[in-house]
Design a protein around this motif. Structure first.
Motif, PDB file in Angstrom:
ATOM      1  N   ARG A  23      24.248  42.720  30.575  1.00  0.00           N
ATOM      2  CA  ARG A  23      25.721  43.111  30.019  1.00  0.00           C
ATOM      3  C   ARG A  23      25.619  42.615  28.366  1.00  0.00           C
ATOM      4  O   ARG A  23      26.373  43.400  27.526  1.00  0.00           O
ATOM      5  CB  ARG A  23      26.801  42.087  30.652  1.00  0.00           C
ATOM      6  N   TYR A  27      26.940  45.690  26.239  1.00  0.00           N
ATOM      7  CA  TYR A  27      27.991  45.448  25.113  1.00  0.00           C
ATOM      8  C   TYR A  27      27.625  45.459  23.834  1.00  0.00           C
ATOM      9  O   TYR A  27      28.188  45.592  22.858  1.00  0.00           O
ATOM     10  CB  TYR A  27      29.037  44.135  25.593  1.00  0.00           C
ATOM     11  N   TYR A  60      30.205  55.284  33.583  1.00  0.00           N
ATOM     12  CA  TYR A  60      31.024  54.715  34.748  1.00  0.00           C
ATOM     13  C   TYR A  60      30.962  55.803  36.046  1.00  0.00           C
ATOM     14  O   TYR A  60      31.317  55.795  37.112  1.00  0.00           O
ATOM     15  CB  TYR A  60      32.304  54.474  34.570  1.00  0.00           C
ATOM     16  N   ILE A 166      28.741  38.384  33.373  1.00  0.00           N
ATOM     17  CA  ILE A 166      29.127  39.749  32.520  1.00  0.00           C
ATOM     18  C   ILE A 166      30.139  39.413  31.096  1.00  0.00           C
ATOM     19  O   ILE A 166      29.448  39.781  30.035  1.00  0.00           O
ATOM     20  CB  ILE A 166      30.205  40.508  33.381  1.00  0.00           C
ATOM     21  N   ASN A 167      31.050  38.419  31.241  1.00  0.00           N
ATOM     22  CA  ASN A 167      31.631  38.298  30.111  1.00  0.00           C
ATOM     23  C   ASN A 167      31.103  37.202  28.941  1.00  0.00           C
ATOM     24  O   ASN A 167      31.214  37.407  27.954  1.00  0.00           O
ATOM     25  CB  ASN A 167      33.113  37.775  30.352  1.00  0.00           C
ATOM     26  N   TRP A 290      42.865  51.264  34.668  1.00  0.00           N
ATOM     27  CA  TRP A 290      41.807  51.200  33.715  1.00  0.00           C
ATOM     28  C   TRP A 290      42.200  52.266  32.243  1.00  0.00           C
ATOM     29  O   TRP A 290      41.838  51.972  31.409  1.00  0.00           O
ATOM     30  CB  TRP A 290      40.444  51.960  34.174  1.00  0.00           C
ATOM     31  N   PHE A 293      43.976  49.604  30.565  1.00  0.00           N
ATOM     32  CA  PHE A 293      42.967  48.626  30.071  1.00  0.00           C
ATOM     33  C   PHE A 293      42.067  49.054  28.946  1.00  0.00           C
ATOM     34  O   PHE A 293      41.628  48.360  28.108  1.00  0.00           O
ATOM     35  CB  PHE A 293      42.167  48.200  31.231  1.00  0.00           C
ATOM     36  N   ASN A 320      39.203  39.289  24.834  1.00  0.00           N
ATOM     37  CA  ASN A 320      39.074  39.353  26.182  1.00  0.00           C
ATOM     38  C   ASN A 320      37.960  38.408  27.055  1.00  0.00           C
ATOM     39  O   ASN A 320      38.373  38.049  27.906  1.00  0.00           O
ATOM     40  CB  ASN A 320      38.795  40.843  26.345  1.00  0.00           C
ATOM     41  N   ILE A 324      38.779  35.543  29.843  1.00  0.00           N
ATOM     42  CA  ILE A 324      38.078  35.624  31.228  1.00  0.00           C
ATOM     43  C   ILE A 324      37.413  34.513  31.320  1.00  0.00           C
ATOM     44  O   ILE A 324      37.479  33.692  32.403  1.00  0.00           O
ATOM     45  CB  ILE A 324      36.925  36.826  31.187  1.00  0.00           C
ATOM     46  N   GLU A 499      43.434  41.671  34.475  1.00  0.00           N
ATOM     47  CA  GLU A 499      41.940  42.080  34.821  1.00  0.00           C
ATOM     48  C   GLU A 499      41.330  41.049  35.727  1.00  0.00           C
ATOM     49  O   GLU A 499      40.563  41.438  36.630  1.00  0.00           O
ATOM     50  CB  GLU A 499      41.185  41.976  33.509  1.00  0.00           C
ATOM     51  N   SER A 503      40.341  42.999  38.604  1.00  0.00           N
ATOM     52  CA  SER A 503      38.918  43.658  38.531  1.00  0.00           C
ATOM     53  C   SER A 503      38.075  42.547  39.338  1.00  0.00           C
ATOM     54  O   SER A 503      37.340  43.256  40.370  1.00  0.00           O
ATOM     55  CB  SER A 503      38.561  43.593  37.128  1.00  0.00           C
ATOM     56  N   LEU A 527      33.529  51.687  40.763  1.00  0.00           N
ATOM     57  CA  LEU A 527      33.344  52.064  39.392  1.00  0.00           C
ATOM     58  C   LEU A 527      33.847  53.349  38.807  1.00  0.00           C
ATOM     59  O   LEU A 527      34.423  53.509  37.647  1.00  0.00           O
ATOM     60  CB  LEU A 527      32.026  51.765  39.074  1.00  0.00           C
ATOM     61  N   ASN A 530      37.192  53.563  37.137  1.00  0.00           N
ATOM     62  CA  ASN A 530      37.230  53.284  35.804  1.00  0.00           C
ATOM     63  C   ASN A 530      36.599  54.275  34.776  1.00  0.00           C
ATOM     64  O   ASN A 530      37.371  54.602  33.838  1.00  0.00           O
ATOM     65  CB  ASN A 530      36.120  52.205  35.539  1.00  0.00           C
TER      66      ASN A 530
HETATM   67  N1  LIG Z   1      35.922  42.166  30.648  1.00  0.00           N
HETATM   68  C1  LIG Z   1      35.484  43.347  30.994  1.00  0.00           C
HETATM   69  C2  LIG Z   1      34.305  43.448  31.978  1.00  0.00           C
HETATM   70  O1  LIG Z   1      34.375  42.189  32.573  1.00  0.00           O
HETATM   71  N2  LIG Z   1      33.935  44.247  32.628  1.00  0.00           N
HETATM   72  C3  LIG Z   1      33.320  44.630  33.662  1.00  0.00           C
HETATM   73  C4  LIG Z   1      33.915  45.232  34.560  1.00  0.00           C
HETATM   74  C5  LIG Z   1      34.175  46.576  34.592  1.00  0.00           C
HETATM   75  C6  LIG Z   1      34.599  47.134  35.825  1.00  0.00           C
HETATM   76  N3  LIG Z   1      35.142  48.496  35.774  1.00  0.00           N
HETATM   77  O2  LIG Z   1      34.510  46.768  36.818  1.00  0.00           O
HETATM   78  C7  LIG Z   1      31.973  44.922  33.372  1.00  0.00           C
HETATM   79  O3  LIG Z   1      31.109  45.074  34.240  1.00  0.00           O
HETATM   80  O4  LIG Z   1      31.480  45.358  32.379  1.00  0.00           O
END
Ligand SMILES: NCC(=O)N[C@@H](CCC(N)=O)C(=O)O
Length: 622
Positions: A23, A27, A60, A166-167, A290, A293, A320, A324, A499, A503, A527, A530
């Motif tokens: 991640r 990101y 996705y 992830i976050n 989504w 979001f 964000n 989280i 979220e 989520s 997914l 999304n």
């Molecule tokens: N805060 C963003 C995040 O945690 N995204 C996750 C989940 C995305 C999803 N569609 O489930 C990620 O895996 O990036």
């Protein structure tokens, strides 16, 4: 028996570290992607934004491919390894495409062959989308596979920790990669360091792969059960065909339309398909969440550009993941147990519905902020209006009369100057703190902070350099942004609470409701909601907008409220299942032991093959 620590399988340590690095890589690359399009490839805003959203949507959509490969062919473990290699190659390709020196033959600091850089970066992005999307449904499901039946509590905590990782990865990379980009590097000329900004995510992807392989000896690896997706499609196709063949009312109705496959297909497979279809049906309204979001990254970012507060802008991009990281433990350890203690049944689908309502409230909050911003924005002429600016350089006040039928917005500066002979020029600059007007040996200096979003006109008389700088008149055409970015925090808080409820719960729900051999497929379906949400954003952005941004926010909020009502009705009729229990029950009804069951499925497949061959022979004979 798997090695455990505090009730958790040790193997999940490798999986969560792998997810953190992956991640970070994803990101981190995403954080500088639009900047790369805009300032390296020199694309305009629209093209850069469209390609960016198309890339996110692709990321996705590819989970479907990964899930099919994993559940039908290679198994999750091998799929994660192979697709991670593709992913790492993609990241390296992307990093190479950002080295301007490769094509900068004339050494002026800009690439000479843009086609080369575009082609290479598009290839990199396709490989990344294939890799990141492909492994995504497999990693979460593979993590879940590590737990045994008695570890259901730990399994839920795992999904929360997984989300935290992830976050955490996303938070760190979103902070770090823009800083790396701001460095200067290059062989012939020093430029903004895109190769470093994309190179570090590439390195993290390689680390992620190494960590995953390091845990190899400890994983529980479930083998794929043949080409399950193909069997599923054939079974559904047969049920539809058979139902159509027996459409006359003389045939007795069956409990479920999938039961029309009973004649040919194994009861267990039919039961598994029913479970998956039930969940997929429930997913239909989810993309709307989504859609709202993902506007954090587009509409809300644009909203922030019309607000004041420089420090907060850094905070906003990371708010964000920060929320989280704080909200997931608070919800898991405090709020949800407290609700349970009060005797309320806050089931997963209820949590998801409440999550949607939070997202809708976030958009109401965004609309309120927008209304505040609009009050401070200058009036621009609409398509049926014109704007006339009169700069009065005469020494006395003049009256301007306008025909009452004309729709004119009047801006009056009340400026009086000594001469009317000017040359107009406009300078647009960012971060202006001071500027000077220089003529020969003389200059006039203006040193002060100009507000963001403001527009100024400096009226310079011809006598200025022989007279004094005081004779320059400054007019503020547009006021600086005055609504503070901190006002966006409530909307971020609300959407992130949404979220966490929506989520994280959705991730757990998709795993728990899927039969063993279709875990990745359901993760991919999850997914996909999304991806569809992102496509809706793209369509809405392309189709015209409402004249007022706040109205658009309210429209989205109302749509999500409507969708959440529909979802709550659907959820009301949903009965939670334990797939393992249903599978065991079907087996019992068939009087089969698991091994015998597998044997029977294989025999069915073989019979199918034989039939096909026979038909082939018949056709050849004909
Ligand atoms: N805060 C963003 C995040 O945690 N995204 C996750 C989940 C995305 C999803 N569609 O489930 C990620 O895996 O990036």
């Amino acid at each position: 028996m798997t090695a455990e620590c505090c009730g958790y399988p040790i193997s999940i340590f490798f999986i969560v570290v792998n997810e953190f690095c992956e991640r970070f890589s994803y990101y981190g690359m995403r954080a500088v992607l639009v900047l790369y399009f805009r300032y390296f490839l020199l694309w305009d805003d629209d093209l850069a934004t469209s390609i960016y959203h198309a890339f996110v949507a692709l990321c996705y959509l590819t989970p479907i491919l990964g899930a099919i490969i994993a559940d039908s062919w290679l198994g999750k473990f091998k799929t994660i390894i192979y697709l991670s290699i593709v992913y790492a190659i993609g990241q390296v390709t992307m990093a190479i495409s950002t080295i301007h020196d490769i094509t900068d033959a004339n050494r002026d600091g800009t690439p000479d062959n843009f086609t080369f850089h575009i082609a290479l970066s598009m290839l990199g992005l396709i490989l990344i989308a294939l890799g990141t999307g492909g492994i995504k449904p497999c990693v979460a499901a593979f993590g879940g596979d590590q737990f045994q039946e008695h570890q259901s509590r730990q399994l839920n905590t795992f999904f929360s920790v997984f989300y935290l990782c992830i976050n955490a990865g996303s938070l760190l990379s979103t902070l770090i990669t823009p800083v790396l980009r701001a460095q200067e590097c290059g062989i012939h000329t020093q430029q903004q360091c895109y190769p470093l900004a994309f190179g570090v995510p590439a390195v993290l992807m390689v680390i992620s792969l190494v960590v995953f392989i390091a845990g190899s000896g400890m994983y529980v690896k479930t083998d794929p059960e043949g080409n399950i997706m193909w069997s599923v499609c054939k079974c559904i196709g047969f049920a539809i065909k058979n139902r159509f063949r027996h459409r006359s009312s003389s045939y007795p109705k069956r409990e479920h339309w999938m039961d029309w496959a009973n004649e040919k297909y194994d009861k267990l497979l039919i039961a598994q398909i029913k479970m998956v279809l039930k969940v997929l049906f429930l997913y239909i309204p989810l993309p709307m969440f989504w859609t709202l979001f993902d506007q954090k990254g587009s509409r809300w970012t644009l909203q922030a550009t019309t607000m004041s507060g420089d420090f907060v802008s850094i905070l906003i991009s990371t708010v964000n993941p920060i929320l989280i990281l704080t909200l997931v433990p608070i919800m898991d350890r405090l709020i949800f147990p407290l609700i349970q203690k009060c005797g309320l049944n806050f089931s997963p689908l209820k949590r998801m519905t409440v999550g949607m309502l939070f997202a809708a409230m976030a958009f109401v909050s965004a609309a309120l902020v927008q209304i505040e911003i609009d009050k401070t924005l200058p009036n621009f002429p609409s398509s049926s209006e014109s704007q006339l600016k009169v700069v009065n350089t005469y020494s006395t006040t003049l009256n301007v009369t306008i025909s009452p039928n004309e729709h004119l917005l009047i801006e009056s500066f009340g400026v009086q100057l000594h001469t009317s002979k000017h040359t107009y020029s406009t300078i647009s600059c960012m971060f202006v703190n001071d500027f000077s007007l220089i003529h020969g040996e003389q200059w006039c200096e203006f040193s002060r902070k100009f507000g963001f979003g403001a527009s100024y006109t400096f009226l310079i008389p011809s006598t200025v350099f022989s007279d004094d700088c005081e004779s320059i008149t400054e007019v503020e055409d547009m006021k600086p942004n005055s609504v503070h970015m901190a006002l966006q925090i409530p909307q971020y808080f609300l959407i992130t609470t949404g979220e966490v409820m929506f989520s994280v719960t959705g991730l757990q729900f998709s795993y728990s409701q899927a039969p063993k051999n279709m875990k990745s497929v359901l993760q991919a379906g999850w997914l996909c909601t999304n991806a569809v949400g992102n496509i809706i954003v793209l369509i809405v952005a392309e189709l015209g907008k409402l004249p007022k941004q706040w109205a658009e926010y309210l429209l989205f909020a109302s749509l999500l409220v409507a969708v959440s009502i529909i979802f709550s009705i659907m959820a009301y009729f949903y009965t939670y299942i334990d797939p393992a229990e249903i599978e065991a029950q079907v087996r019992k009804e068939q009087g089969l032991e698991p091994e015998e069951m597998e044997k029977e499925t294989l025999e069915m497949e073989e019979k199918d093959e034989d039939q096909k061959n026979e038909q082939g022979v018949k056709q050849t004979k004909i």
